[in-house]
Design an enzyme around this catalytic site. Structure first.
Site, mmCIF file in Angstrom:
data_model
loop_
_atom_site.group_PDB
_atom_site.id
_atom_site.type_symbol
_atom_site.label_atom_id
_atom_site.label_comp_id
_atom_site.label_asym_id
_atom_site.label_seq_id
_atom_site.Cartn_x
_atom_site.Cartn_y
_atom_site.Cartn_z
ATOM 1 N N TYR A 81 17.527 -32.606 -20.447
ATOM 2 C CA TYR A 81 16.849 -33.589 -21.109
ATOM 3 C C TYR A 81 16.540 -34.928 -20.402
ATOM 4 O O TYR A 81 15.248 -35.552 -20.311
ATOM 5 C CB TYR A 81 16.835 -33.960 -22.146
ATOM 6 C CG TYR A 81 16.215 -34.304 -23.288
ATOM 7 C CD1 TYR A 81 15.238 -33.823 -24.186
ATOM 8 C CD2 TYR A 81 16.175 -35.857 -23.763
ATOM 9 C CE1 TYR A 81 14.603 -34.334 -24.506
ATOM 10 C CE2 TYR A 81 15.502 -36.480 -24.597
ATOM 11 C CZ TYR A 81 14.477 -35.614 -25.379
ATOM 12 O OH TYR A 81 13.281 -36.358 -25.899
ATOM 13 N N SER A 99 11.034 -40.860 -23.368
ATOM 14 C CA SER A 99 12.457 -40.816 -24.360
ATOM 15 C C SER A 99 12.949 -42.263 -24.269
ATOM 16 O O SER A 99 12.828 -42.120 -22.555
ATOM 17 C CB SER A 99 13.212 -39.672 -24.446
ATOM 18 O OG SER A 99 14.228 -40.435 -24.747
HETATM 19 P P1 NDP Z 1 10.462 -31.360 -33.240
HETATM 20 O O1 NDP Z 1 11.186 -30.368 -32.916
HETATM 21 O O2 NDP Z 1 9.837 -31.385 -34.526
HETATM 22 O O3 NDP Z 1 8.834 -30.814 -32.444
HETATM 23 C C1 NDP Z 1 8.227 -30.169 -30.684
HETATM 24 C C2 NDP Z 1 7.118 -29.585 -30.815
HETATM 25 O O4 NDP Z 1 7.191 -29.138 -29.953
HETATM 26 C C3 NDP Z 1 7.132 -28.585 -32.045
HETATM 27 O O5 NDP Z 1 6.156 -28.622 -32.339
HETATM 28 C C4 NDP Z 1 7.110 -27.782 -31.132
HETATM 29 O O6 NDP Z 1 6.103 -26.528 -31.198
HETATM 30 C C5 NDP Z 1 6.179 -27.838 -29.879
HETATM 31 N N1 NDP Z 1 6.900 -26.999 -29.134
HETATM 32 C C6 NDP Z 1 8.085 -27.066 -29.016
HETATM 33 N N2 NDP Z 1 8.799 -26.133 -27.091
HETATM 34 C C7 NDP Z 1 7.094 -25.591 -27.087
HETATM 35 C C8 NDP Z 1 6.732 -24.956 -26.079
HETATM 36 N N3 NDP Z 1 7.622 -23.734 -25.090
HETATM 37 N N4 NDP Z 1 4.954 -24.450 -26.436
HETATM 38 C C9 NDP Z 1 4.584 -25.420 -27.516
HETATM 39 N N5 NDP Z 1 4.567 -26.027 -28.578
HETATM 40 C C10 NDP Z 1 5.911 -26.364 -27.948
HETATM 41 O O7 NDP Z 1 11.029 -32.222 -31.869
HETATM 42 P P2 NDP Z 1 10.115 -34.237 -31.933
HETATM 43 O O8 NDP Z 1 8.768 -34.502 -32.518
HETATM 44 O O9 NDP Z 1 11.275 -35.190 -31.851
HETATM 45 O O10 NDP Z 1 9.385 -34.337 -30.626
HETATM 46 C C11 NDP Z 1 8.317 -34.421 -30.201
HETATM 47 C C12 NDP Z 1 8.168 -35.024 -28.647
HETATM 48 O O11 NDP Z 1 8.754 -36.156 -28.479
HETATM 49 C C13 NDP Z 1 9.219 -34.218 -28.124
HETATM 50 O O12 NDP Z 1 8.346 -34.581 -26.782
HETATM 51 C C14 NDP Z 1 10.470 -35.312 -27.559
HETATM 52 O O13 NDP Z 1 10.757 -34.562 -26.505
HETATM 53 C C15 NDP Z 1 10.317 -36.356 -28.100
HETATM 54 N N6 NDP Z 1 10.881 -37.254 -28.321
HETATM 55 C C16 NDP Z 1 11.438 -37.376 -29.523
HETATM 56 C C17 NDP Z 1 12.689 -38.411 -30.261
HETATM 57 C C18 NDP Z 1 13.030 -38.444 -31.349
HETATM 58 O O14 NDP Z 1 14.287 -38.834 -31.713
HETATM 59 N N7 NDP Z 1 12.727 -37.499 -32.294
HETATM 60 C C19 NDP Z 1 12.894 -39.272 -29.547
HETATM 61 C C20 NDP Z 1 12.176 -39.260 -28.355
HETATM 62 C C21 NDP Z 1 11.641 -38.591 -27.466
HETATM 63 P P3 NDP Z 1 6.376 -24.896 -32.467
HETATM 64 O O15 NDP Z 1 8.204 -25.104 -31.889
HETATM 65 O O16 NDP Z 1 5.497 -24.233 -32.633
HETATM 66 O O17 NDP Z 1 5.968 -24.498 -30.309
#
Ligand code: NDP
Length: 257
Positions: free
Chosen positions: A162, A145
């Site tokens: 985070y 990030s």
């Molecule tokens: P979302 O909340 O849309 O997606 C998060 C994903 O992670 C979901 O598919 C969720 O699936 C999965 N997830 C969360 N916890 C678990 C778990 N315990 N086991 C398995 N899967 C899990 O957020 P983003 O798409 O934004 O985030 C994706 C990545 O990008 C993350 O690592 C985030 O930190 C990173 N990021 C995002 C930014 C942004 O601005 N959006 C900026 C910088 C980094 P489910 O709930 O079905 O398990």
């Protein structure tokens, strides 16, 4: 014309591919010809994403996995390996957001954020790494990030857990990269600023983000859908054969100032 990002014949595993960026990454890899394995906890969402990926003309395998549970990680990686016979690419993407001020941050929230965003990145890389080491080939892309490098400015929203987790992802990326550099595996990371997703929609839609972006992001805006794909494809493909241990910030210039 040569396509440096061609992924024909490759198998890519994307964690956290039931929503947001993970879905975008899985589709970008599929568009370059990779067969795709996706995992997350919400199985119905995974099934819908699977159909979207298959519509792009590649194979897709979906498996439930809670990345907080190492048994489920081992089971999921075994299932993907059994299904496709190998794993060439890992997009270590599953994550959770949190903006609780430190003085209010509970033990449970701290553990959940560190557990999902840092511990699990290691556990998944470790298990997939074993498959890659057997094959002598692998491309691991960890999702860090902007907060792998900088915290939020005073007066905005603090992200202590985070930031600690994503900072850890940066250094874990370097450590794995060095350990596996002579074994055919590259390990890199992307560092996105703010992009629309379930995680960020509140911050981006309330209007609180815009003045912060104006003040701290040279481009003055959030990232748009598709603007991370080039970096992911670079690290996932042989275009990056001599690049390892790096984190690339895709942040409109945020970390340049
Ligand atoms: P979302 O909340 O849309 O997606 C998060 C994903 O992670 C979901 O598919 C969720 O699936 C999965 N997830 C969360 N916890 C678990 C778990 N315990 N086991 C398995 N899967 C899990 O957020 P983003 O798409 O934004 O985030 C994706 C990545 O990008 C993350 O690592 C985030 O930190 C990173 N990021 C995002 C930014 C942004 O601005 N959006 C900026 C910088 C980094 P489910 O709930 O079905 O398990």
């Amino acid at each position: 014309m040569k396509n440096y990002f061609d992924l024909s014949g490759k198998v890519a595993l994307v964690t956290g591919a039931s929503s947001g960026l993970g879905v975008q990454f899985a589709k970008a890899l599929a568009e370059q010809g990779a067969d795709i394995a996706i995992c997350a906890r919400r199985v119905e969402r995974l099934e819908a994403v699977k159909k979207e990926i298959e519509a792009l003309g590649v194979k897709c395998f979906a498996h439930k996995c809670d990345v907080l549970n190492t048994d489920e990680i081992r089971e999921m990686v075994k299932a993907v390996e059994e299904h496709f016979g190998k794993i060439d690419i890992l997009i270590n993407n599953a994550g959770v957001g949190d903006a609780t001020p430190s003085e209010e941050l509970t033990d449970d929230t701290w553990r959940n954020v560190i557990g999902t965003n840092l511990d699990a990145v290691f556990y998944v890389a470790r298990e997939v790494g074993k498959v890659m080491l057997k094959n002598g080939y692998g491309k691991i892309v960890n999702v860090g990030s902007l907060h792998s490098e900088v915290v939020m400015p005073p007066g905005t929203w603090p992200v202590p857990a985070y930031t600690a987790a994503k900072g850890g992802v940066k250094m874990l990326t370097k450590s794995l990269a060095v350990e596996w550099a002579r074994k055919g595996i590259t390990v890199n990371a992307i560092g996105p600023a703010y992009f629309g997703s379930e995680m960020t929609n509140d911050i981006l839609s309330t209007g609180g983000f815009d003045p912060v972006a104006q003040a701290y992001c040279p481009m003055g805006r959030a990232g748009k859908e598709g603007e991370l794909n080039g970096a992911v494809l670079y690290f996932a493909s042989d275009a990056s054969s001599y690049t390892t241990g790096q984190i690339l910030y895709i942040d409109g210039g945020w970390t340049a100032i």
